[in-house]
Design a protein around this motif. Structure first.
Motif, PDB file in Angstrom:
ATOM      1  N   GLU B 377      -1.958 -10.339   5.664  1.00 52.33           N
ATOM      2  CA  GLU B 377      -1.942 -10.696   4.243  1.00 52.33           C
ATOM      3  C   GLU B 377      -1.049  -9.749   3.450  1.00 52.33           C
ATOM      4  O   GLU B 377      -0.257 -10.177   2.604  1.00 52.33           O
ATOM      5  CB  GLU B 377      -3.363 -10.601   3.646  1.00 52.33           C
ATOM      6  CG  GLU B 377      -4.261 -11.774   3.929  1.00 52.33           C
ATOM      7  CD  GLU B 377      -5.698 -11.485   3.506  1.00 52.33           C
ATOM      8  OE1 GLU B 377      -5.896 -10.662   2.582  1.00 52.33           O
ATOM      9  OE2 GLU B 377      -6.616 -12.061   4.120  1.00 52.33           O
ATOM     10  N   PHE B 378      -1.202  -8.464   3.709  1.00 51.05           N
ATOM     11  CA  PHE B 378      -0.421  -7.488   2.945  1.00 51.05           C
ATOM     12  C   PHE B 378       1.058  -7.526   3.327  1.00 51.05           C
ATOM     13  O   PHE B 378       1.935  -7.414   2.468  1.00 51.05           O
ATOM     14  CB  PHE B 378      -0.986  -6.076   3.142  1.00 51.05           C
ATOM     15  CG  PHE B 378      -2.207  -5.827   2.304  1.00 51.05           C
ATOM     16  CD1 PHE B 378      -2.097  -5.668   0.938  1.00 51.05           C
ATOM     17  CD2 PHE B 378      -3.460  -5.772   2.884  1.00 51.05           C
ATOM     18  CE1 PHE B 378      -3.216  -5.457   0.154  1.00 51.05           C
ATOM     19  CE2 PHE B 378      -4.592  -5.564   2.116  1.00 51.05           C
ATOM     20  CZ  PHE B 378      -4.469  -5.408   0.743  1.00 51.05           C
ATOM     21  N   VAL B 379       1.322  -7.673   4.614  1.00 49.01           N
ATOM     22  CA  VAL B 379       2.707  -7.741   5.073  1.00 49.01           C
ATOM     23  C   VAL B 379       3.406  -8.912   4.389  1.00 49.01           C
ATOM     24  O   VAL B 379       4.549  -8.830   3.959  1.00 49.01           O
ATOM     25  CB  VAL B 379       2.748  -7.885   6.616  1.00 49.01           C
ATOM     26  CG1 VAL B 379       4.117  -8.334   7.088  1.00 49.01           C
ATOM     27  CG2 VAL B 379       2.365  -6.566   7.271  1.00 49.01           C
ATOM     28  N   ASP B 380       2.637  -9.984   4.237  1.00 52.03           N
ATOM     29  CA  ASP B 380       3.125 -11.187   3.588  1.00 52.03           C
ATOM     30  C   ASP B 380       3.328 -10.974   2.095  1.00 52.03           C
ATOM     31  O   ASP B 380       4.394 -11.239   1.542  1.00 52.03           O
ATOM     32  CB  ASP B 380       2.067 -12.275   3.820  1.00 52.03           C
ATOM     33  CG  ASP B 380       2.696 -13.631   3.857  1.00 52.03           C
ATOM     34  OD1 ASP B 380       3.797 -13.737   4.423  1.00 52.03           O
ATOM     35  OD2 ASP B 380       2.080 -14.582   3.303  1.00 52.03           O
ATOM     36  N   ALA B 381       2.297 -10.460   1.446  1.00 49.90           N
ATOM     37  CA  ALA B 381       2.321 -10.312  -0.011  1.00 49.90           C
ATOM     38  C   ALA B 381       3.420  -9.339  -0.454  1.00 49.90           C
ATOM     39  O   ALA B 381       4.062  -9.544  -1.473  1.00 49.90           O
ATOM     40  CB  ALA B 381       0.959  -9.826  -0.504  1.00 49.90           C
ATOM     41  N   LEU B 382       3.616  -8.283   0.327  1.00 49.06           N
ATOM     42  CA  LEU B 382       4.611  -7.287  -0.069  1.00 49.06           C
ATOM     43  C   LEU B 382       5.979  -7.575   0.544  1.00 49.06           C
ATOM     44  O   LEU B 382       6.916  -6.816   0.360  1.00 49.06           O
ATOM     45  CB  LEU B 382       4.144  -5.880   0.337  1.00 49.06           C
ATOM     46  CG  LEU B 382       3.319  -5.135  -0.708  1.00 49.06           C
ATOM     47  CD1 LEU B 382       2.047  -5.882  -1.052  1.00 49.06           C
ATOM     48  CD2 LEU B 382       3.004  -3.730  -0.251  1.00 49.06           C
ATOM     49  N   ARG B 383       6.068  -8.667   1.293  1.00 48.22           N
ATOM     50  CA  ARG B 383       7.311  -9.056   1.951  1.00 48.22           C
ATOM     51  C   ARG B 383       7.911  -7.907   2.787  1.00 48.22           C
ATOM     52  O   ARG B 383       9.059  -7.518   2.600  1.00 48.22           O
ATOM     53  CB  ARG B 383       8.316  -9.594   0.943  1.00 48.22           C
ATOM     54  CG  ARG B 383       8.022 -11.062   0.614  1.00 48.22           C
ATOM     55  CD  ARG B 383       8.992 -11.604  -0.387  1.00 48.22           C
ATOM     56  NE  ARG B 383       8.743 -11.001  -1.677  1.00 48.22           N
ATOM     57  CZ  ARG B 383       9.633 -10.873  -2.639  1.00 48.22           C
ATOM     58  NH1 ARG B 383      10.860 -11.280  -2.448  1.00 48.22           N
ATOM     59  NH2 ARG B 383       9.311 -10.346  -3.789  1.00 48.22           N
ATOM     60  N   VAL B 384       7.097  -7.364   3.676  1.00 49.80           N
ATOM     61  CA  VAL B 384       7.597  -6.356   4.607  1.00 49.80           C
ATOM     62  C   VAL B 384       8.499  -7.068   5.611  1.00 49.80           C
ATOM     63  O   VAL B 384       8.148  -8.131   6.124  1.00 49.80           O
ATOM     64  CB  VAL B 384       6.429  -5.669   5.353  1.00 49.80           C
ATOM     65  CG1 VAL B 384       6.957  -4.672   6.375  1.00 49.80           C
ATOM     66  CG2 VAL B 384       5.496  -4.972   4.375  1.00 49.80           C
ATOM     67  N   ARG B 385       9.695  -6.525   5.818  1.00 50.98           N
ATOM     68  CA  ARG B 385      10.648  -7.142   6.744  1.00 50.98           C
ATOM     69  C   ARG B 385      11.016  -6.176   7.864  1.00 50.98           C
ATOM     70  O   ARG B 385      11.331  -5.035   7.583  1.00 50.98           O
ATOM     71  CB  ARG B 385      11.910  -7.559   5.991  1.00 50.98           C
ATOM     72  CG  ARG B 385      11.696  -8.715   5.042  1.00 50.98           C
ATOM     73  CD  ARG B 385      11.475 -10.022   5.798  1.00 50.98           C
ATOM     74  NE  ARG B 385      11.073 -11.104   4.912  1.00 50.98           N
ATOM     75  CZ  ARG B 385       9.814 -11.400   4.584  1.00 50.98           C
ATOM     76  NH1 ARG B 385       8.817 -10.705   5.094  1.00 50.98           N
ATOM     77  NH2 ARG B 385       9.536 -12.385   3.773  1.00 50.98           N
ATOM     78  N   PRO B 386      10.999  -6.616   9.145  1.00 49.85           N
ATOM     79  CA  PRO B 386      10.535  -7.916   9.616  1.00 49.85           C
ATOM     80  C   PRO B 386       9.013  -8.052   9.547  1.00 49.85           C
ATOM     81  O   PRO B 386       8.327  -7.055   9.666  1.00 49.85           O
ATOM     82  CB  PRO B 386      11.012  -7.948  11.077  1.00 49.85           C
ATOM     83  CG  PRO B 386      11.227  -6.539  11.458  1.00 49.85           C
ATOM     84  CD  PRO B 386      11.547  -5.782  10.221  1.00 49.85           C
ATOM     85  N   PRO B 387       8.520  -9.281   9.365  1.00 55.76           N
ATOM     86  CA  PRO B 387       7.091  -9.477   9.120  1.00 55.76           C
ATOM     87  C   PRO B 387       6.249  -9.507  10.385  1.00 55.76           C
ATOM     88  O   PRO B 387       5.459 -10.397  10.586  1.00 55.76           O
ATOM     89  CB  PRO B 387       7.057 -10.825   8.401  1.00 55.76           C
ATOM     90  CG  PRO B 387       8.233 -11.555   8.948  1.00 55.76           C
ATOM     91  CD  PRO B 387       9.272 -10.527   9.280  1.00 55.76           C
ATOM     92  N   ASN B 388       6.430  -8.520  11.255  1.00 55.56           N
ATOM     93  CA  ASN B 388       5.669  -8.478  12.499  1.00 55.56           C
ATOM     94  C   ASN B 388       4.877  -7.179  12.542  1.00 55.56           C
ATOM     95  O   ASN B 388       5.438  -6.108  12.747  1.00 55.56           O
ATOM     96  CB  ASN B 388       6.644  -8.565  13.682  1.00 55.56           C
ATOM     97  CG  ASN B 388       5.955  -8.379  15.012  1.00 55.56           C
ATOM     98  OD1 ASN B 388       4.740  -8.158  15.075  1.00 55.56           O
ATOM     99  ND2 ASN B 388       6.726  -8.444  16.078  1.00 55.56           N
TER     100      ASN B 388
END
Lengths: 310, 502
Positions: B377-388
């Motif tokens: 959820e957080f990786v998504d919300a904060l747009r961490v790249r790459p999202p893995n």
């Protein structure tokens, strides 16, 4: 081959070793011999499980060999006291465990509170406990133990040696702790970067102290099993075990810098060295030559692991 | 005219990535040539190839028109290429002269003995040429970062350097030290040294550059004379699109007080009074060494507090350690992201959840699914790249690493967030994203404190700015009065400032 090694690391080396001795010696793959190997490695492997935690935090515990001696001597002395065996045995085991964990606690306090490096703290404890074991026994083994005490070190449950069972349980529990619990996660974090761990809200002193308590406690467990197997408390028991144990951990892929490694690797590392000793014995290789071979295998295993991670 | 250095069509291929895709770079004697680009654009790869630390897969390098093969760092040194890194690599136990001549010590005749007197004399004369008076017997561990850099420069000069590369040299320096470095670079330029200068600070680049080369995604975008280039132009070349705004519009309501600090003091701090409110971004300005980091560390329980008291949501607050502060809702994003913020050998997931593991414990063990879901959820919300989330955090760029640390505190439900130099070493594009995030968090009612040495950033994002000097708060500026001059005046309010960061 290279890809296989990259995936399974030192496990591949173990498989090759098993294959090698299996081909050369007809006795190698008999159930008796394999159970015998498991019994032989159990004492040091149990200590290595605790040592893995310590090394993962970036520390080292040199006191484990001496703790084997002092806990064995203390437990056997308790058994010689005038008490019914069913009462004496639990007290003996508790006394042994208490001295191991107490020593680990002391090590933790010196490391965290007084900021002395683990190498020095546990080096001092190593000589303190070795000396104490000799002073306490006046240099003589503690003999004439209740016969049933021999079960711990030599007994079998459905054919499996009791120390082997203890070893399996210890590794299972430590594995679960490392991979599935908060404490396990903290061990890796503290070993990776102790100041970052503190700033992430980890009580690092507590984690470090607990790790030394576990290491001391498991050394004591091994000390009691060994005393039982030798049917005596020997003040010179466990001499140089710390080095065998550290070798098993490192061969198993755990970094001495901390933060990287697994207890499953340590089990494989213990097996690699144990199987090697056993196989060389079956092949009648002279014991001095064995030392040379074991040393060479340790270097090779670590070298391969280094190539794998780079 | 033959250029001093020509790197032609340099290619460097990594598994899956082409770090350099035919980059051409040219340096003339006596010019300052700035190399700019976002992280991952290929700047460091290019420099490493020049310094002999990496080998290119294709392309040629010529010095004064003659092709060279830089196989190792020592080859690079012998043909006159020197690199000054952000954190100088000196041997701490050796003195200044020994460090300058490390590896090529003057000897007494043909003997194996070092000619110490000659070494110190020559070291002094090189330092004099740099206009510096550092005693050559000083152990390098006793030097400031700025002095160490100068020793590094002297070391390069002792090897008759022709090409000198500066890799983010001003990041650890104070304003005054930076001025001195620029003066030094100017002198070297007049002496005919070719200078390659790398920095994230675009103002700096426009000040000292003769020419600018911009890299993006392993390709050269442009090489131009620096005259007339503007920051928006540079940014557009770097990110490949136009950034309309540098800072998000402030549209939030400052609400009730969350944290009140009264008379706070310790070894580095004196009598600090300050209040922080919900929905507020409070900037903390001042020069390096003014006690800003020490101040936020004390609030976070990382350093001892010797006097004063604090109220958190109206209740007495005196954290024993960071764990205590975190339990009460604080979060600190440290200045040194890699050294103090992250566990580089662990994954995004492990870094993100380390301070909130209690949430996922079921029957004594971590519920791996619950942890993964929350982290995702957080990786998504904060747009961490790459999202893995399973990637090791050291594979991420600086901006994404910062997002992981921020997400750690959000996962731990922190509502008082302290950012210490949040955008140091972060790309322009991601910088804006971080500002937007801070703005959103403040809008949600979190209280935010930001320490920054970047004045424009401080003024661009803060509701108020508390300026520190010599361990004290020299003054608090509301947004309407926050100008560069006003902040700098307060930052140098107390005369003893020189002693504070010496």
């Amino acid at each position: 081959m290279k890809g296989l090694f990259a995936r399974f690391g030192v496990g591949v080396a173990l498989a090759l070793e098993l294959l090698f001795f299996g081909i050369l010696s007809p006795h190698f793959f008999t159930p008796d011999n394999l159970l015998n190997v498991s019994l032989q490695i159990s004492i040091t492997a149990i200590i290595a499980a605790g040592m893995t935690l310590v090394i993962l935090t970036g520390g080292i515990d040199l006191s484990v060999g001496s703790l084997v001696a002092i806990s064995g001597v203390l437990s056997t002395s308790v058994l010689r006291m005038d008490a019914p065996y069913t009462l004496a045995l639990p007290i003996a085991v508790l006394a042994g465990a208490a001295i191991g964990m107490g020593s680990g606690f002391a090590a933790g306090v010196f490391v965290t509170r007084f900021r002395i490096t683990p190498f020095i703290v546990t080096l001092a404890l190593m000589t303190i406990w070795r000396g104490t074991a000799f002073v306490y026994t006046e240099g003589r083994p503690v003999w004439e133990l209740p016969e049933s005490f021999a079960f711990l070190g030599a007994g079998r449950v459905v054919g499996i040696p009791f120390p082997t069972i203890v070893m399996v349980i210890v590794f299972f529990v430590v594995h679960v702790v490392l991979t599935r619990t908060r404490f396990g996660r903290y061990v890796y974090a503290v070993g990776g970067n102790v100041e970052a761990a503190r700033l992430a809200g980890i009580r690092t002193s507590r984690v470090l102290t607990v790790v030394y308590v576990i290491s001391g406690g498991l050394a004591a467990v091994s000390g009691i099993l060994l005393a039982s197997r030798m049917n005596s408390g020997q003040p010179n028991a466990g001499l140089m075990y710390e080095l065998d144990v550290i070798a098993a951990v490192v061969v198993g892929g755990t970094s001495l810098n901390g933060g990287r490694g697994t207890v499953v690797g340590t089990l494989i590392g213990s097996m690699l060295i144990g199987v090697l000793r056993n196989g060389l014995n079956l092949l009648d290789v002279e014991s001095y030559v064995q030392q040379v071979v074991v040393g060479a295998v340790i270097l090779t295993a670590v070298l391969l692991d280094r190539m794998r991670s780079s | 005219m033959i250029p001093l250095l020509e790197m032609q069509e340099i290619v460097k291929q990594y598994p899956g990535v082409r770090a350099l895709d035919g980059v051409t770079f040219e340096l003339r004697a006596g010019e300052v040539h700035c190399l700019v680009g976002e992280n991952g654009a290929g700047k460091s790869t290019l420099i490493k190839i020049l310094a002999g630390a990496l080998q290119s897969d294709a392309g040629t390098i010529c010095i004064n028109g003659a092709q060279v093969d830089i196989r190792t760092p020592s080859v690079a040194q012998s043909i006159g290429i020197g690199v000054i890194y952000q954190d100088p690599h000196l041997v701490p136990e050796l003195d200044v002269a020994e460090n300058i001549f490390l590896g090529h010590e003057p000897l007494v005749g043909a003997s194996p003995f070092v000619d110490a007197r000659r070494m110190h004399d020559e070291a002094s004369s090189i330092l004099a040429r740099l206009g510096e008076r550092i005693p050559t017997q000083t152990r390098s561990s006793d030097l400031t970062v700025a002095q160490r850099q100068i020793v590094e420069i002297a070391r390069a000069l002792s090897r008759k350097v022709k090409v000198l590369v500066f890799d983010e040299p001003t990041a650890p320096l104070t304003g005054r030290e930076t001025e001195n470095l620029f003066r030094l670079i100017g002198d070297l330029r007049h002496q005919g040294v070719g200078i390659v200068y790398i920095s994230h600070r675009l103002e700096e680049i426009l000040r000292i550059a003769d020419r600018i080369t911009v890299l993006r995604d392993g390709r050269r975008v442009v090489s131009v004379d620096a005259d007339g280039v503007t920051i928006p132009q540079l940014v557009q070349w770097m990110v490949g699109r136009e950034l309309s705004e540098e800072y998000p519009v402030i549209d939030r309501q400052v609400a009730e007080e969350v944290l009140r600090i009264e008379g706070l003091a310790n070894a580095r701090l004196r009598n600090i009074d300050l209040a922080l409110h919900r929905g507020e971004i409070l900037g903390v300005g001042g020069l390096v060494g003014a006690g800003r980091t020490e101040f936020v560390r004390a609030i976070f329980g990382a350093d001892a507090i010797t006097a004063g008291h604090m109220l958190l949501r109206g209740k007495p607050y005196m954290p024993r350690d960071p764990a205590d502060a975190i339990a009460q809702g604080l979060g600190l994003l440290t200045e040194d992201r890699n050294g103090l913020g992250l566990f580089l050998q662990l994954s995004i997931r492990e870094n993100l959840s380390i301070s909130s593991l209690l949430q996922y414990i079921r029957r004594g063990v971590i519920d791996a699914d619950a942890e993964r879901r929350r982290v995702a959820e957080f990786v998504d919300a904060l747009r961490v790249r790459p999202p893995n989330s399973e990637l090791r955090v050291d594979t991420l760029s600086g901006g994404n690493r910062q997002k992981v640390v921020l997400a750690r505190w959000l996962a731990a439900n922190s509502d008082v967030l302290i950012f210490d130099e949040p955008t140091v070493g972060i790309d322009v594009g991601v910088k804006y994203e971080i500002y937007v995030l801070m703005n959103e968090l403040a809008k949600e009612g979190k209280a935010i404190m930001v320490v920054s040495s970047d004045l424009n950033e401080l003024i661009g994002i803060s509701d108020r700015i508390a300026v520190m000097c010599d361990g004290r708060i020299a003054g608090i500026l509301p947004r309407s009065e926050a100008t560069n001059d006003a902040v700098m005046t307060l930052a140098t309010a107390f005369a003893s400032i020189e002693g504070a960061h010496a």
